[in-house]
Design a protein around this motif. Structure first.
Motif, PDB file in Angstrom:
ATOM      1  N   LEU A   2       0.827  -1.201   0.000  1.00 18.10           N
ATOM      2  CA  LEU A   2       0.000   0.000   0.000  1.00 18.10           C
ATOM      3  C   LEU A   2       0.865   1.257   0.000  1.00 18.10           C
ATOM      4  O   LEU A   2       0.571   2.226  -0.705  1.00 18.10           O
ATOM      5  CB  LEU A   2      -0.931  -0.006   1.203  1.00 18.10           C
ATOM      6  N   GLU A   3       1.947   1.216   0.746  1.00 13.72           N
ATOM      7  CA  GLU A   3       2.870   2.355   0.808  1.00 13.72           C
ATOM      8  C   GLU A   3       3.501   2.612  -0.562  1.00 13.72           C
ATOM      9  O   GLU A   3       3.643   3.759  -0.999  1.00 13.72           O
ATOM     10  CB  GLU A   3       3.955   2.085   1.858  1.00 13.72           C
ATOM     11  N   ALA A   4       3.868   1.549  -1.281  1.00 16.24           N
ATOM     12  CA  ALA A   4       4.464   1.686  -2.618  1.00 16.24           C
ATOM     13  C   ALA A   4       3.446   2.280  -3.582  1.00 16.24           C
ATOM     14  O   ALA A   4       3.776   3.170  -4.387  1.00 16.24           O
ATOM     15  CB  ALA A   4       4.957   0.336  -3.119  1.00 16.24           C
ATOM     16  N   LEU A   6       0.919   4.172  -2.805  1.00 16.49           N
ATOM     17  CA  LEU A   6       0.707   5.555  -2.404  1.00 16.49           C
ATOM     18  C   LEU A   6       1.842   6.444  -2.905  1.00 16.49           C
ATOM     19  O   LEU A   6       1.608   7.541  -3.418  1.00 16.49           O
ATOM     20  CB  LEU A   6       0.585   5.649  -0.883  1.00 16.49           C
ATOM     21  N   SER A   7       3.050   5.948  -2.845  1.00 12.71           N
ATOM     22  CA  SER A   7       4.198   6.705  -3.344  1.00 12.71           C
ATOM     23  C   SER A   7       4.106   6.908  -4.851  1.00 12.71           C
ATOM     24  O   SER A   7       4.410   7.981  -5.375  1.00 12.71           O
ATOM     25  CB  SER A   7       5.505   5.986  -2.997  1.00 12.71           C
ATOM     26  N   GLU A  10       1.470   9.529  -5.516  1.00  9.85           N
ATOM     27  CA  GLU A  10       1.991  10.865  -5.234  1.00  9.85           C
ATOM     28  C   GLU A  10       2.885  11.350  -6.365  1.00  9.85           C
ATOM     29  O   GLU A  10       2.821  12.519  -6.778  1.00  9.85           O
ATOM     30  CB  GLU A  10       2.770  10.865  -3.920  1.00  9.85           C
TER      31      GLU A  10
END
Length: 74
Positions: A2-4, A6-7, A10
């Protein structure tokens, strides 16, 4: 994961914002150029009308001289 995602999102949003800014600047430049060209076109059209008026006046004077010379010769 999820963090990847989101990055990546962005980064994509940042690219889109940058691209939008560039397009807005180009649009503003093109709008200014269009206004300048419209003004130039208007000036050229006015100049053309003035020249046509002068040529019409000159043609009328020449025609009057030709008629005068023709009637004097007769």
């Amino acid at each position: 994961m999820l963090e990847a995602s989101l990055s990546q999102l962005e980064a994509l949003v940042s690219e889109l914002v940058k691209h939008n800014r560039e397009l807005s600047e180009n649009n503003a430049q093109m709008s200014a150029e269009l206004a300048r060209v419209k003004d130039e076109n208007e000036t050229l059209q006015l100049n053309l009308l003035e020249q046509e008026e002068q040529h019409g006046s000159t043609a009328a004077r020449i025609q009057a001289l030709v008629e005068r010379a023709s009637s004097a010769a007769a």
